[in-house]
Design a protein around this motif. Sequence first.
Motif, PDB file in Angstrom:
ATOM      1  N   ARG A 112      21.230  30.115 147.319  1.00 31.15           N
ATOM      2  CA  ARG A 112      21.765  28.665 147.899  1.00 31.15           C
ATOM      3  C   ARG A 112      20.528  27.840 147.244  1.00 31.15           C
ATOM      4  O   ARG A 112      20.763  26.482 146.683  1.00 31.15           O
ATOM      5  CB  ARG A 112      21.065  28.500 149.295  1.00 31.15           C
ATOM      6  N   HIS A 113      19.000  28.091 146.469  1.00 28.62           N
ATOM      7  CA  HIS A 113      18.545  27.601 145.652  1.00 28.62           C
ATOM      8  C   HIS A 113      18.910  26.959 143.943  1.00 28.62           C
ATOM      9  O   HIS A 113      18.930  25.950 143.849  1.00 28.62           O
ATOM     10  CB  HIS A 113      17.211  27.997 145.038  1.00 28.62           C
ATOM     11  N   GLN A 114      20.482  28.577 143.423  1.00 20.86           N
ATOM     12  CA  GLN A 114      20.544  27.863 142.768  1.00 20.86           C
ATOM     13  C   GLN A 114      21.893  26.881 142.582  1.00 20.86           C
ATOM     14  O   GLN A 114      22.243  26.046 142.109  1.00 20.86           O
ATOM     15  CB  GLN A 114      21.906  29.251 142.067  1.00 20.86           C
ATOM     16  N   ALA A 115      22.459  26.774 143.845  1.00 16.57           N
ATOM     17  CA  ALA A 115      23.317  25.441 144.497  1.00 16.57           C
ATOM     18  C   ALA A 115      22.163  24.320 144.376  1.00 16.57           C
ATOM     19  O   ALA A 115      23.423  23.198 143.687  1.00 16.57           O
ATOM     20  CB  ALA A 115      24.211  25.641 145.887  1.00 16.57           C
ATOM     21  N   THR A 164      11.827  29.018 141.904  1.00 18.85           N
ATOM     22  CA  THR A 164      11.570  29.644 142.716  1.00 18.85           C
ATOM     23  C   THR A 164      12.659  30.543 143.108  1.00 18.85           C
ATOM     24  O   THR A 164      12.609  31.764 143.662  1.00 18.85           O
ATOM     25  CB  THR A 164      12.280  28.288 144.547  1.00 18.85           C
ATOM     26  N   ILE A 165      14.196  30.174 142.191  1.00 19.50           N
ATOM     27  CA  ILE A 165      14.702  31.372 141.778  1.00 19.50           C
ATOM     28  C   ILE A 165      14.213  32.079 141.041  1.00 19.50           C
ATOM     29  O   ILE A 165      14.885  33.451 141.008  1.00 19.50           O
ATOM     30  CB  ILE A 165      15.866  30.104 140.672  1.00 19.50           C
ATOM     31  N   ALA A 166      13.121  31.907 140.466  1.00 13.71           N
ATOM     32  CA  ALA A 166      12.746  33.324 139.745  1.00 13.71           C
ATOM     33  C   ALA A 166      11.647  34.190 140.182  1.00 13.71           C
ATOM     34  O   ALA A 166      11.905  35.725 140.386  1.00 13.71           O
ATOM     35  CB  ALA A 166      11.984  32.725 138.608  1.00 13.71           C
ATOM     36  N   LEU A 167      11.258  33.573 141.697  1.00 14.99           N
ATOM     37  CA  LEU A 167      10.870  34.362 142.462  1.00 14.99           C
ATOM     38  C   LEU A 167      11.508  35.018 143.503  1.00 14.99           C
ATOM     39  O   LEU A 167      11.389  36.249 143.135  1.00 14.99           O
ATOM     40  CB  LEU A 167       9.704  33.226 143.258  1.00 14.99           C
ATOM     41  N   TYR A 168      12.586  34.825 143.746  1.00 12.98           N
ATOM     42  CA  TYR A 168      13.027  35.466 144.566  1.00 12.98           C
ATOM     43  C   TYR A 168      14.182  36.553 143.425  1.00 12.98           C
ATOM     44  O   TYR A 168      14.178  37.436 143.887  1.00 12.98           O
ATOM     45  CB  TYR A 168      14.402  34.000 144.699  1.00 12.98           C
ATOM     46  N   LEU A 186      13.737  14.341 139.121  1.00 14.49           N
ATOM     47  CA  LEU A 186      14.648  15.077 138.919  1.00 14.49           C
ATOM     48  C   LEU A 186      14.467  16.384 137.929  1.00 14.49           C
ATOM     49  O   LEU A 186      14.277  17.088 138.528  1.00 14.49           O
ATOM     50  CB  LEU A 186      15.884  14.531 138.860  1.00 14.49           C
ATOM     51  N   ARG A 187      13.300  15.285 136.512  1.00 13.57           N
ATOM     52  CA  ARG A 187      12.987  16.833 136.492  1.00 13.57           C
ATOM     53  C   ARG A 187      11.336  18.057 137.182  1.00 13.57           C
ATOM     54  O   ARG A 187      11.784  18.612 137.034  1.00 13.57           O
ATOM     55  CB  ARG A 187      12.592  16.698 135.015  1.00 13.57           C
ATOM     56  N   GLN A 188      11.699  17.287 137.693  1.00 16.86           N
ATOM     57  CA  GLN A 188       9.867  18.300 138.745  1.00 16.86           C
ATOM     58  C   GLN A 188      10.803  18.976 139.564  1.00 16.86           C
ATOM     59  O   GLN A 188      10.541  20.280 140.281  1.00 16.86           O
ATOM     60  CB  GLN A 188       9.169  17.209 138.705  1.00 16.86           C
ATOM     61  N   LEU A 189      11.659  18.673 140.121  1.00 12.71           N
ATOM     62  CA  LEU A 189      12.513  18.889 141.318  1.00 12.71           C
ATOM     63  C   LEU A 189      13.811  19.855 140.505  1.00 12.71           C
ATOM     64  O   LEU A 189      13.421  21.277 140.972  1.00 12.71           O
ATOM     65  CB  LEU A 189      13.863  18.416 141.859  1.00 12.71           C
ATOM     66  N   ILE A 190      13.866  19.930 139.442  1.00 16.56           N
ATOM     67  CA  ILE A 190      15.400  21.351 138.654  1.00 16.56           C
ATOM     68  C   ILE A 190      13.722  22.105 138.192  1.00 16.56           C
ATOM     69  O   ILE A 190      14.133  23.658 137.937  1.00 16.56           O
ATOM     70  CB  ILE A 190      14.759  20.155 137.593  1.00 16.56           C
ATOM     71  N   ALA A 191      12.243  21.796 137.718  1.00 18.55           N
ATOM     72  CA  ALA A 191      11.889  22.801 137.110  1.00 18.55           C
ATOM     73  C   ALA A 191      10.893  24.368 138.331  1.00 18.55           C
ATOM     74  O   ALA A 191      11.305  25.125 138.600  1.00 18.55           O
ATOM     75  CB  ALA A 191       9.742  22.149 136.947  1.00 18.55           C
ATOM     76  N   ASP A 192      10.596  22.824 139.356  1.00 16.39           N
ATOM     77  CA  ASP A 192      10.310  23.909 141.390  1.00 16.39           C
ATOM     78  C   ASP A 192      12.369  24.768 141.215  1.00 16.39           C
ATOM     79  O   ASP A 192      11.436  26.245 141.652  1.00 16.39           O
ATOM     80  CB  ASP A 192      10.135  23.106 142.021  1.00 16.39           C
TER      81      ASP A 192
END
Length: 155
Positions: free
Chosen positions: A76-79, A55-59, A45-51
């Motif tokens: 959608r990534h924020q959700a 991704t949100i930062a790139l967008y 979960l921590r890895q998924l959250i960081a990913d």
Amino acid sequence: MRPRSLSRRAVLAGGAAAAALSGCGASDTPQPSPTPSDDPERALLRQLIADKEHTIALYSVLIAGGATKLTPFRDRHQAHLDALRKRLPGGPTTPSASATAPAPKTSLSRLREAERRSAALRVRQLAGVSPQLAQLIAAIGACEAAHVLALPRST
């Protein structure tokens, strides 16, 4: 002299006897339960959250540069990020240090490649997790795969 082969019954009987005997030697000492930090699901979960934060930062970089068409993708990534954080009780509720660091220079092709890599990774992350988390990861991966195809070719 030819070695004698065991029959299927003999192998099964031996396996059953070994299973029965293995219970006899069990220790009465309780095994230590894994600490929350040792839990593989929490680590995932921590890895998924960081990913997701990355991704949100790139967008966000592209959106800040005028690519407002990408806002629904980022949302959608924020959700997804919100849903992942809910599954991590006592976990980070604020962005991690990787999310607050300046985002690298990005482009639509780099964003598309990041989505492609993430979608492929989700399949491997399904092994050994609870059914509820597996369902969430599969849904996230499906969305990321759809983003690869749906992202505009130019902004």
